[in-house]
Design a protein around this motif. Sequence first.
Motif, short mmCIF file in Angstrom:
data_model
loop_
_atom_site.label_atom_id
_atom_site.label_comp_id
_atom_site.label_asym_id
_atom_site.label_seq_id
_atom_site.Cartn_x
_atom_site.Cartn_y
_atom_site.Cartn_z
N ILE A 65 -6.90 23.12 19.40
CA ILE A 65 -6.01 22.36 20.01
C ILE A 65 -5.24 23.23 20.84
N LYS A 66 -5.12 23.07 22.16
CA LYS A 66 -3.99 23.93 23.19
C LYS A 66 -3.29 22.71 23.85
N ILE A 67 -2.10 22.82 24.05
CA ILE A 67 -1.22 21.86 25.01
C ILE A 67 -0.35 22.55 25.64
N TYR A 68 -0.48 22.33 27.07
CA TYR A 68 0.27 23.18 27.89
C TYR A 68 1.32 22.11 28.92
N VAL A 69 2.54 22.56 28.81
CA VAL A 69 3.41 21.63 29.74
C VAL A 69 4.19 22.15 30.61
N PHE A 70 3.97 22.07 32.01
CA PHE A 70 4.95 22.58 33.03
C PHE A 70 5.63 21.56 33.46
N ASP A 71 6.98 21.69 33.32
CA ASP A 71 8.00 20.79 34.01
C ASP A 71 8.55 21.20 35.38
N ASP A 72 7.93 20.53 36.46
CA ASP A 72 8.47 21.20 37.70
C ASP A 72 9.64 20.50 38.34
N ASP A 73 10.31 19.63 37.48
CA ASP A 73 11.63 19.16 38.02
C ASP A 73 12.97 20.50 38.08
N ASN A 74 13.25 20.49 39.08
CA ASN A 74 14.28 21.62 39.23
C ASN A 74 13.84 22.84 39.04
N ALA A 75 12.31 23.34 39.18
CA ALA A 75 11.94 24.61 39.15
C ALA A 75 12.20 25.35 40.32
N SER A 76 12.33 26.66 40.35
CA SER A 76 12.81 27.28 41.31
C SER A 76 11.55 28.64 41.56
N LEU A 77 11.93 29.31 42.52
CA LEU A 77 10.94 30.57 42.64
C LEU A 77 10.79 31.40 41.61
N LEU A 78 11.82 31.25 40.70
CA LEU A 78 11.68 32.01 39.47
C LEU A 78 10.78 31.64 38.58
N ASP A 79 10.10 30.32 38.92
CA ASP A 79 9.36 29.54 37.84
C ASP A 79 7.85 29.82 38.51
N ASN A 124 7.41 14.43 36.72
CA ASN A 124 7.21 15.89 36.83
C ASN A 124 6.93 16.69 35.78
N LYS A 125 6.54 16.09 34.64
CA LYS A 125 6.07 16.59 33.41
C LYS A 125 4.35 16.84 33.52
N ASN A 126 3.88 18.13 33.72
CA ASN A 126 2.50 17.94 33.93
C ASN A 126 2.08 18.76 32.42
N ILE A 127 1.16 17.93 32.08
CA ILE A 127 0.69 18.19 30.85
C ILE A 127 -0.78 18.41 30.67
N PHE A 128 -1.51 19.36 30.33
CA PHE A 128 -2.74 19.67 30.21
C PHE A 128 -3.14 19.89 28.66
N VAL A 129 -4.01 19.14 28.20
CA VAL A 129 -4.55 19.16 26.54
C VAL A 129 -5.93 19.71 26.66
N ILE A 130 -6.29 20.67 25.66
CA ILE A 130 -7.77 20.91 25.47
C ILE A 130 -7.83 20.98 23.97
N THR A 131 -8.99 20.25 23.88
CA THR A 131 -9.27 20.18 22.13
C THR A 131 -10.87 20.40 22.00
N LYS A 132 -11.28 20.61 21.02
CA LYS A 132 -12.70 21.16 20.59
C LYS A 132 -13.04 19.37 19.89
N ASP A 133 -12.38 18.64 19.49
CA ASP A 133 -12.76 17.56 18.86
C ASP A 133 -12.10 16.38 19.59
N LYS A 134 -13.15 15.30 19.95
CA LYS A 134 -12.80 14.10 20.57
C LYS A 134 -11.83 13.20 20.01
N ASP A 135 -11.87 12.98 18.75
CA ASP A 135 -11.08 12.32 17.91
C ASP A 135 -9.53 12.69 17.91
N ASP A 136 -9.40 14.02 17.98
CA ASP A 136 -8.20 14.73 18.11
C ASP A 136 -7.73 14.57 19.65
#
Length: 173
Positions: A65-79, A124-136
């Motif tokens: 299981i891998k979960i990534y969240v990028f919050d682009d609210d108030n993101a700047s060029l540093l992000d 503005n919460k971008n969530i990306f989930v990766i799993t090997k198992d469908k039930d998960d």
Amino acid sequence: MDTKKVLLIIIAFICILGCYNYIIMENTYKTITINEVMTTVPISNVSVENSTDHFSTYEDLKNGIKIYVFDDDNASLLDVKEMFNFITIRDENQLEVIVEEDNDYSFNYSSSLNEYTYLNNKNNKNIFVITKDKDDMLKIIKTIKYNITNNDSNNDYQEKIIEDTVKYHPQFN
């Protein structure tokens, strides 16, 4: 013994077994929070890592299981670097996907990578989930909750990627 007593014992045994399985299943999951997004994942000793205030990861390699969240609210060029990291991870894991639907939830499956993926954006919460198992995947999707700090709910969308998105987004290293 007459058949009523046997039937009653069998029903009681099934009820006890069902309750036991429910309790065991509930005790095998924990709730994590990633950039104000909460979800439930299998218990492990993995914790959320915050790369920046806007990009966080949860990578449980044991359970796939891998979960990534990028919050682009108030993101700047540093992000920008974290934003491209998120885009790159998303694109690399969207090869030859087909959309699957289960219990009113949509997610993608890549047979070439043998993994399920889910991409969503809310407030503005971008969530990306990766799993090997469908039930998960289903457990994670069903339990996603967003900490909504403003009343803007019009920018909620779920992206269904059916094509190889790597062709449409640049790769950055």
